[in-house]
Design a protein around this motif. Structure first.
Motif, short mmCIF file in Angstrom:
data_model
loop_
_atom_site.label_atom_id
_atom_site.label_comp_id
_atom_site.label_asym_id
_atom_site.label_seq_id
_atom_site.Cartn_x
_atom_site.Cartn_y
_atom_site.Cartn_z
N THR A 1 48.16 38.02 34.14
CA THR A 1 47.84 39.53 35.58
C THR A 1 47.16 38.58 36.68
OG1 THR A 1 45.70 40.15 34.36
CG2 THR A 1 47.69 40.84 33.72
N MET A 2 47.29 39.05 37.93
CA MET A 2 47.05 38.57 39.33
C MET A 2 45.22 38.15 38.73
SD MET A 2 46.94 38.13 42.45
CE MET A 2 48.49 39.56 43.56
N LYS B 1 43.82 35.73 36.62
CA LYS B 1 44.59 34.36 37.81
C LYS B 1 42.76 35.04 38.64
CE LYS B 1 49.19 33.61 37.32
NZ LYS B 1 50.30 34.32 38.08
N MET B 2 42.77 35.38 39.33
CA MET B 2 41.01 35.75 40.65
C MET B 2 40.53 34.88 39.13
SD MET B 2 41.47 38.22 42.93
CE MET B 2 40.06 38.86 43.13
#
Lengths: 161, 161, 161
Positions: free
Chosen positions: C61-62, C65-66
């Protein structure tokens, strides 16, 4: 004495969200396996046990009021030990825990109490930091280092978190 | 072997004022209860044992001098792990401890030595960080990880602080 | 049961360079003395085990990733818990370790694997933080808290680092 020791004790010193979560995962896991678990909350660890509302009318000194104001009030307010980013980190961590169906810290604390994990607030730390019993959640024991050491003596797993 | 183990060991890694206080409260408490207590000071924990005066004329490299200058010299100079506020936090903590008749860290260290708590400085950390024996307080033992592990083996309570 | 317990377990929670070094010095020392050593890597401790290259094409998911981008990738990228100075501290520490012929963290990890230290990645933490098996070094075990507690039960030395 030949009997195997059946206790697990943790000194919860740090009071960061991530370390608090780790300590409750170990505590509830050990309790579920039938161990006698004691968590001894001291110094910043006491913040994990604070109620989130302000307690008024207590007889605190100016310095105790300041300390009390600056320290986080309970599991929803704790910071991360790393990547806190002014509160963004804990929000992300909580979201990611929820996405993977991991209980919140608040739920873990309730679960620990249901599993008869003994949660002890260190009275000397409370004195020094000016925290009163009415500021902490219900169902706690209150004791000092001698009591911790007696429990630790009966435990096979002793951690300082 | 059926005899109960009678040791308590702590690795004092962190060297913050609050964690140092916690470790000495446990150490003196355990010693008063008749346990053989060993504290193994390593990495930043060595700063707890530094004398507060500068030792001149030692054969340090430039980098060791820099490290030595930046690290706190002894119990009066240590920072808090949280709420340090550039030195305001430790001042407040010390005041609040005094108000509640809790001994200062310096007094706790003396008490530990009176109670025969074995205080060991980790020689490998001293080498890496460029700390010399003459920079540390008197009455210490000097040893490495093998010595720590041997003591830990004879202990029921083992903590990493 | 009268037999002496022969295990040593560590929860490696923190993932700072200095604490990681301390944990591997204890782990390799204990393994060399014939103990069964288990290191349980959880939360930030997982960063010690990350490969240094970016793994592309994974289904993150976003937010994962962050998180993955902001956390250090492996032993060469870890920060110090104190005196980090934006990366200067770790460089100095590594230089001073080299000057005194102390192995690097990367070498210590290899040594631990050669000595059959069991290195376990906490699967719940991996889930929460969005870390995949292909991002971590080879030769690891994957397990949860129940597995840790079972090992800890067979150990005389249990540390949380």
């Amino acid at each position: 004495m030949e009997e195997t020791k059946n206790g697990t004790t943790m000194v919860v010193f740090d009071g960061d969200l991530d370390k608090a979560i780790a300590s409750f995962i170990i505590a509830t896991g050990a309790a579920a396996m039938g161990k006698n678990v004691t968590m001894f909350f001291t110094f910043w660890g006491l913040n994990v046990l604070r109620k989130d509302n302000v307690i008024s009318g207590s007889d605190k000194t100016m310095m105790e009021k300041m300390f009390g104001k600056m320290m986080p009030r309970g599991p929803e307010k704790l910071a991360l030990s790393k990547m806190n980013f002014g509160g963004m980190g804990p929000k992300m961590m909580k979201k990611m825990m929820k996405n993977h169906n991991v209980s919140s810290l608040k739920e873990m604390i309730e679960m620990a109490q249901d599993l008869d994990v003994k949660m002890v607030a260190c009275t000397m730390s409370m004195d020094v930091m000016g925290l009163k019993e009415e500021e902490l959640i219900d169902g706690l024991d209150y004791a000092g280092v001698a009591s911790y050491l007696a429990e630790a003596e009966e435990s096979n797993i002793n951690l300082f978190i």
